[in-house]
Design an enzyme around this catalytic site. Structure first.
Site, mmCIF file in Angstrom:
data_model
loop_
_atom_site.group_PDB
_atom_site.id
_atom_site.type_symbol
_atom_site.label_atom_id
_atom_site.label_comp_id
_atom_site.label_asym_id
_atom_site.label_seq_id
_atom_site.Cartn_x
_atom_site.Cartn_y
_atom_site.Cartn_z
ATOM 1 N N SER A 172 0.556 -1.296 0.218
ATOM 2 C CA SER A 172 0.161 0.030 -0.124
ATOM 3 C C SER A 172 0.495 1.243 0.567
ATOM 4 O O SER A 172 0.315 2.777 0.266
ATOM 5 C CB SER A 172 -1.176 0.010 0.992
ATOM 6 O OG SER A 172 -0.112 -0.540 2.458
ATOM 7 N N THR B 12 -1.649 3.939 4.453
ATOM 8 C CA THR B 12 -0.396 5.156 4.016
ATOM 9 C C THR B 12 0.314 5.028 5.479
ATOM 10 O O THR B 12 -0.266 5.106 7.129
ATOM 11 C CB THR B 12 -1.466 6.313 4.062
ATOM 12 O OG1 THR B 12 -2.690 5.593 2.521
ATOM 13 C CG2 THR B 12 -0.445 7.566 3.898
ATOM 14 N N THR C 116 1.762 7.004 -0.352
ATOM 15 C CA THR C 116 0.606 6.252 -0.144
ATOM 16 C C THR C 116 0.722 5.720 -1.918
ATOM 17 O O THR C 116 0.703 6.313 -2.848
ATOM 18 C CB THR C 116 -0.526 6.596 0.456
ATOM 19 O OG1 THR C 116 -0.795 5.551 0.673
ATOM 20 C CG2 THR C 116 -1.175 7.316 -0.548
ATOM 21 N N ARG D 192 -7.165 8.641 -10.295
ATOM 22 C CA ARG D 192 -7.675 9.133 -8.359
ATOM 23 C C ARG D 192 -6.802 9.230 -8.003
ATOM 24 O O ARG D 192 -5.356 8.504 -7.377
ATOM 25 C CB ARG D 192 -8.936 7.786 -7.985
ATOM 26 C CG ARG D 192 -9.043 8.132 -6.525
ATOM 27 C CD ARG D 192 -8.611 7.677 -5.634
ATOM 28 N NE ARG D 192 -8.743 7.688 -3.885
ATOM 29 C CZ ARG D 192 -8.076 7.504 -2.538
ATOM 30 N NH1 ARG D 192 -6.867 7.110 -3.072
ATOM 31 N NH2 ARG D 192 -8.843 7.499 -1.396
ATOM 32 N N THR E 222 -4.928 7.725 7.868
ATOM 33 C CA THR E 222 -4.900 6.953 6.728
ATOM 34 C C THR E 222 -6.659 6.508 7.477
ATOM 35 O O THR E 222 -7.090 7.182 7.257
ATOM 36 C CB THR E 222 -4.072 6.216 7.587
ATOM 37 O OG1 THR E 222 -3.776 4.845 6.178
ATOM 38 C CG2 THR E 222 -4.165 5.274 8.773
ATOM 39 N N GLY E 223 -6.135 5.709 5.976
ATOM 40 C CA GLY E 223 -7.918 5.263 6.028
ATOM 41 C C GLY E 223 -8.508 6.123 4.195
ATOM 42 O O GLY E 223 -7.995 6.526 3.232
HETATM 43 N N1 ASP Z 1 -5.244 7.537 2.256
HETATM 44 C C1 ASP Z 1 -4.961 6.783 2.210
HETATM 45 C C2 ASP Z 1 -5.733 7.019 0.281
HETATM 46 O O1 ASP Z 1 -7.203 7.480 0.792
HETATM 47 C C3 ASP Z 1 -4.980 5.432 1.677
HETATM 48 C C4 ASP Z 1 -5.079 4.481 3.488
HETATM 49 O O2 ASP Z 1 -4.304 5.485 4.215
HETATM 50 O O3 ASP Z 1 -5.497 3.087 3.857
HETATM 51 O O4 ASP Z 1 -5.610 7.232 -0.347
#
Ligand code: ASP
Length: 314
Positions: free
Chosen positions: A67, A169, A187, A197, A220-221
């Protein structure tokens, strides 16, 4: 679980306040190894900015990390596109979005900050800038990420799947011996996303925000939720209004839950640190972990959360 260094990474519930100076904190279990590198910079009197850059580069180069950086899962067209940003103690910022073929987008983001009058470069322009400045073009796909993509193609119906897995991330915040704060975030974004995207991670104020007077935060997320709520900026604003980093993180997550009607299936985790080196962490749901390294602490902690879940992040 064991880290790549072979050390026990058993996740500890947080017992009391976490504080330290110098200090480095970062998202997820893989933050543990990244912190080690950052700590080597901080403990030898280095600058927080160098610590966070070099720290997250560990995750960018980790081929087992699907990731972040090289080895990150591709988009739905099979192309790896990376997002990253960095902020220093002067409030300067640099960012790259949807950059291809570059192993260390964080270093390109730093170069955007230091060598251009701009904050963000995207897509082909970001890659062109990197190549002009000595970065090498490489294939970011690995055997593992190619295999993941092939597997995804079987059931994908060519639609990106927004869920709580397949992303994560590395966000890192540090305070150096001089008391200065910096942060970095990098990320490959959501796996199998629509080509082009861009998530929250390269957006200053969304994925990362640093204010050397008050504190810093990183997320993150699911980036779409973070971008709509500028969660990192909100958390730093809360610290500016004298809230603790923990309360600031809780406010930012609760704001997402208030404003976005359906957060089932969605995870967002946030980390914050204030000028005193106090740490906060909170997530929508169970499963968000973060790594801390100070003179006394070198551990991965489980963040407090709003909702229990049967799915846990890493
Ligand atoms: N925040 C990141 C994104 O939306 C992904 C992640 O941190 O899980 O690209």
């Amino acid at each position: 679980m064991l880290g790549t260094t072979g050390l026990d990474l058993t996740v500890f519930e947080r017992e009391g306040p976490i504080q330290g100076k110098p200090i480095v904190i970062s998202t997820w279990n893989f933050g543990y190894d990244a912190n080690k590198k950052a700590w080597s910079v901080l403990s030898s009197g280095g600058r927080a900015l160098d610590a966070v850059e070099q720290g997250v580069m560990v995750a960018e180069s980790d081929l087992n990390n699907t990731s972040v950086g090289r080895g990150g899962n591709p988009d739905r067209d099979g192309i790896v596109t990376l997002d990253a940003c960095i902020m220093n103690e002067k409030g300067e910022a640099g960012s790259v979005a949807a950059i291809e073929n570059i192993e260390h987008p964080i270093s390109v983001a730093r170069m955007v900050m230091e060598k251009t009058p701009h904050v963000m470069l995207a897509g082909d322009g970001a890659k062109q800038f990197a190549l002009e400045n000595g970065f090498e073009a490489i294939d970011l796909l690995t055997e593992k990420s190619k295999a993941n993509y092939k597997e995804w193609l079987k059931t994908s119906k060519y639609k990106p799947i927004i869920n709580i897995e397949n992303h994560d991330t590395i966000g890192m915040l540090a305070i150096d011996a001089r008391g200065n704060l910096s942060g970095a975030c990098t990320t490959s974004g959501l796996a199998f996303k629509i080509h082009g995207r861009v998530g929250d991670s390269p957006i200053i104020g969304a994925g990362l925000y640093v204010d050397n007077q008050y504190g810093a935060a990183v997320c993150t997320g699911i980036g779409e939720l973070v971008m709509k709520n500028l969660s990192s900026f909100l958390a730093v604003e809360e610290m500016r209004h004298k809230k603790s980093p923990q309360k600031a993180c809780e406010t930012a997550i609760k704001r997402i839950i208030e404003k976005i009607p359906d957060v089932s299936n969605a995870q967002v985790g946030i980390l914050a640190i204030n000028k005193k080196g106090e740490v906060g962490a909170y997530a929508i749901r169970e499963g968000f972990t973060y790594a801390v390294h100070t003179n006394e602490i070198e551990k991965v902690f489980g963040a407090k959360f709003k909702m229990p879940t049967e799915h846990s992040g890493k």
